[in-house]
Design an enzyme around this catalytic site. Structure first.
Site, PDB file in Angstrom:
ATOM      1  N   GLU A 175       1.053  -1.640   0.798  1.00 16.87           N
ATOM      2  CA  GLU A 175      -0.157   0.275  -0.113  1.00 16.87           C
ATOM      3  C   GLU A 175       0.359   1.533  -0.177  1.00 16.87           C
ATOM      4  O   GLU A 175       1.803   1.378   0.485  1.00 16.87           O
ATOM      5  CB  GLU A 175      -0.630   0.205   1.491  1.00 16.87           C
ATOM      6  CG  GLU A 175      -1.927  -1.329   1.154  1.00 16.87           C
ATOM      7  CD  GLU A 175      -2.648  -0.850   2.653  1.00 16.87           C
ATOM      8  OE1 GLU A 175      -4.091  -1.832   2.763  1.00 16.87           O
ATOM      9  OE2 GLU A 175      -2.604  -0.697   3.843  1.00 16.87           O
ATOM     10  N   CYS A 226       7.002  -6.649   7.018  1.00 13.78           N
ATOM     11  CA  CYS A 226       7.806  -6.343   7.679  1.00 13.78           C
ATOM     12  C   CYS A 226       8.668  -7.775   8.625  1.00 13.78           C
ATOM     13  O   CYS A 226       7.608  -7.869   8.781  1.00 13.78           O
ATOM     14  CB  CYS A 226       8.186  -5.113   9.027  1.00 13.78           C
ATOM     15  SG  CYS A 226       8.918  -4.904   9.045  1.00 13.78           S
ATOM     16  N   CYS A 252       3.595   8.626   0.896  1.00 12.66           N
ATOM     17  CA  CYS A 252       4.310   7.928   1.688  1.00 12.66           C
ATOM     18  C   CYS A 252       4.564   6.157   1.130  1.00 12.66           C
ATOM     19  O   CYS A 252       3.203   5.220   0.616  1.00 12.66           O
ATOM     20  CB  CYS A 252       3.454   7.387   3.349  1.00 12.66           C
ATOM     21  SG  CYS A 252       4.063   6.507   4.756  1.00 12.66           S
ATOM     22  N   CYS A 307       7.800  -4.717  15.441  1.00 15.92           N
ATOM     23  CA  CYS A 307       6.826  -3.829  16.375  1.00 15.92           C
ATOM     24  C   CYS A 307       5.219  -3.987  16.925  1.00 15.92           C
ATOM     25  O   CYS A 307       4.805  -3.774  16.468  1.00 15.92           O
ATOM     26  CB  CYS A 307       7.163  -2.720  15.855  1.00 15.92           C
ATOM     27  SG  CYS A 307       9.037  -2.189  14.998  1.00 15.92           S
TER      28      CYS A 307
END
Lengths: 345, 226
Positions: A91, A111, A104, A115
């Site tokens: 995205e 990923c 962005c 996190c």
């Protein structure tokens, strides 16, 4: 598999046209068509001979990838979905603000960093994007020519895909490429120190570091990378570079009410950032499903900003944009689209 | 950390001879080097074939009093380094960093150790270094041969070693994914620490399961194959 032209640097194009037996200057012509003109096919590269266009087309494809869907927020933010290989999607968020349009971009499918506060992390890691796939997020949206700034803050950890990110930055900033000033570009990282050092050596783009807690043990629970690259080492590396003039370093700080916005956090932030010309961007936490972390509200973020300002730390609050379409910070995810592959757990 | 880890440059490397190599399963190897440095169980080393090739990080799989410093990896045919490492022989010189990292065990709290595939490496280091045994070591793998060092674990953890196997059946194996095992587990000590090592997918899925069961995120310490 045909070669993909979009995303190649000038040096790569030179090498490639040489292999094909074309004159060296053809590489510059191709770069011009790829990055300066609004065409979509090799056949439109009209200053190349017909023979060379046919040769190119037999060996390569132009490489643009159209988006598959777009969602628009009530605040004007748009979220574009792009395919990125076999059952994989990424995205990109386009955020309009007065006379600026910030894009962005994603650098990875998913990923690896895990996190605790991030939706992208919840889908795991499915692959790196190429330089072309990163730049395509700008090239293939209607607002592409109007984009004023690019932030590498979408899906993935940019400095975990350093080679493609550096290539994309070269194409964005080179005279033969898009010719952008590096001041229009910000690359975000959670602090992979060796890659950050390379980025700082080779690029003049701005740096944004995800901080989120100045305390080691707390940061470790929020961001597993702290185990390998502790904040102390990240800041030590940053201290060795000249920030504040041509190039900025900012620290991204997601505020979790009552958890990382206490007076002790403010005091420790002031201590660890002492001597670094920087700013802190406070971000309101957008609660994600099943999160154990507390949300923050506008007042708690404002309180922290004032407390940091009193410590003489330049602090701003990042506006939350595109929350209703899950385009805001930490909310990008294509987890539902990932086809589960064979795994050992 | 185990395989498929982020490439890193600018890590100071030292030429180090490979002392021995063992194939634990097809395309899964342990490389042994002479231990020259003290380290904390759970730390990693950077390793490369040459100074030109970017090093990768691997958890140390051996104990901190062992003569050897060992790393465990599986060969990723598409990887830049592991196919080269898999072809190394004793006597060859590889480039190693000093140990670093802080995936270290809090010895004052009871703990669970949860690993997938080669993510077992730091837990072997814990155990061989004489650290307190876990309540359970839960290891996920596809086949029986995926449970690397299982003989050691069966001996040292006779009642606290759980092998979750997705593709084979066998005596004393849990048949299924380790995430299913955790979901079905009704007697987890929720106040223990949970140490996780594996891929990002494994870590985030296990973490979500533990959180849903009521474990505080502050008790979950994860090492991901970056």
């Amino acid at each position: 598999m045909p070669e993909i032209l979009y995303g190649k640097t000038l040096d790569e194009l030179k090498e490639w046209v040489k292999e094909l037996g074309m004159p060296g200057f053809t590489a510059g012509q191709i770069a011009d068509w790829l990055y300066k003109k609004d065409i979509h096919s090799i056949d439109e590269m009209s200053n190349l001979s017909k023979k060379n266009r046919e040769l190119l087309a037999s060996k390569a494809s132009f490489g643009l990838i159209p988006y598959t869907t777009v969602q628009e927020s009530t605040d004007g933010t748009k979220k574009y979905l792009f395919p990125a290989g076999n059952h994989k999607f990424i995205e990109a968020a386009m955020i309009p603000d007065k006379d600026r349009k910030t894009l962005c971009v994603s650098t990875q499918v998913g990923c690896k960093m895990g996190c605790l506060f991030c939706m992208t992390g919840k889908q795991g890691f499915q692959g790196n994007l190429s330089a072309g796939e990163i730049l395509n997020q700008m090239r293939s949206i209607p607002e592409g020519p109007e984009i004023s700034n690019i932030v590498y803050m979408g899906m993935g950890e940019p400095l975990d895909n350093l080679e493609a990110v550096m290539k994309s930055l070269e194409i964005l900033t080179a005279d033969w490429g898009y010719g952008w000033s590096p001041k229009r570009i910000t690359v975000s990282t959670i602090g992979i120190v060796p890659a950050m050092k390379q980025f700082l050596e080779k690029s003049d783009a701005h740096l944004a570091v995800s901080l989120h807690s100045p305390f080691d043990e707390e940061r470790k629970k929020l961001m597993p990378v702290q185990q390998v690259y502790p904040l102390k080492e990240v800041l030590s590396e940053i201290r060795s570079w000249d920030f504040g003039r041509q190039r900025r370093v900012s620290f991204e700080y997601i505020v979790f009410s009552g958890l990382n916005d206490t007076p002790a956090h403010v005091k420790e932030l002031a201590r660890v950032l002492d001597g670094i010309r920087c700013r802190i961007n406070l971000i309101r936490f957008h609660a994600i499903p099943d999160t154990p972390l507390p949300s923050s509200n506008d007042q708690s973020v404002l309180n922290m900003k004032e407390a940091l300002n009193k410590k003489n730390i330049l602090t701003t609050i990042r506006k939350s944009r595109g929350e209703d379409i899950y385009a805001a910070c930490g909310l990008l995810s294509t987890k539902e689209l990932v086809k589960r592959e064979n795994s050992d757990f | 950390m185990g395989t498929g880890i982020r490439a890193i440059k600018n890590l100071r490397l030292f030429p180090t001879p490979l002392v021995w190599k063992q194939e634990l399963a097809p395309e899964v190897y342990v490389l042994g080097f002479k231990r020259e440095e003290d380290f904390l169980p759970g730390q990693v080393v950077g390793i490369s074939h040459s100074l030109e090739l970017e090093p990768r990080l691997y958890s140390i799989a051996s104990g901190n009093k062992d003569e050897s410093l060992e790393i465990l990896f599986n060969v990723n045919p598409e990887g830049a380094l592991t196919p080269i490492l898999g072809n190394q022989n004793p006597g060859n010189i590889l480039q190693l960093s000093k140990p670093f990292g802080s995936f270290t065990l809090n010895e004052n709290r009871a703990s669970y150790w949860i690993a997938a595939g080669t993510g077992i490496a730091p837990f072997r280091s814990y155990l061989r270094s004489g650290l307190p045994a876990p309540i359970e070591l839960i290891h996920g793998g596809r086949q029986l041969q995926s449970f690397y060092f299982q003989d050691e674990f069966l001996q040292k953890l006779p009642s606290g070693y759980v092998r979750c196997c997705t593709q084979e059946k066998g005596e004393n194996l849990y048949e299924g994914r380790l995430t299913n095992y955790l979901r079905e587990h009704t007697a987890l000590q929720l106040d223990a620490n949970f140490y996780l090592c594996g891929s990002a997918e494994m870590v985030v899925e296990v973490r979500d399961i533990l959180l849903a069961k009521g474990v505080s995120y502050q008790q979950i310490i994860a090492e991901i194959y970056f």
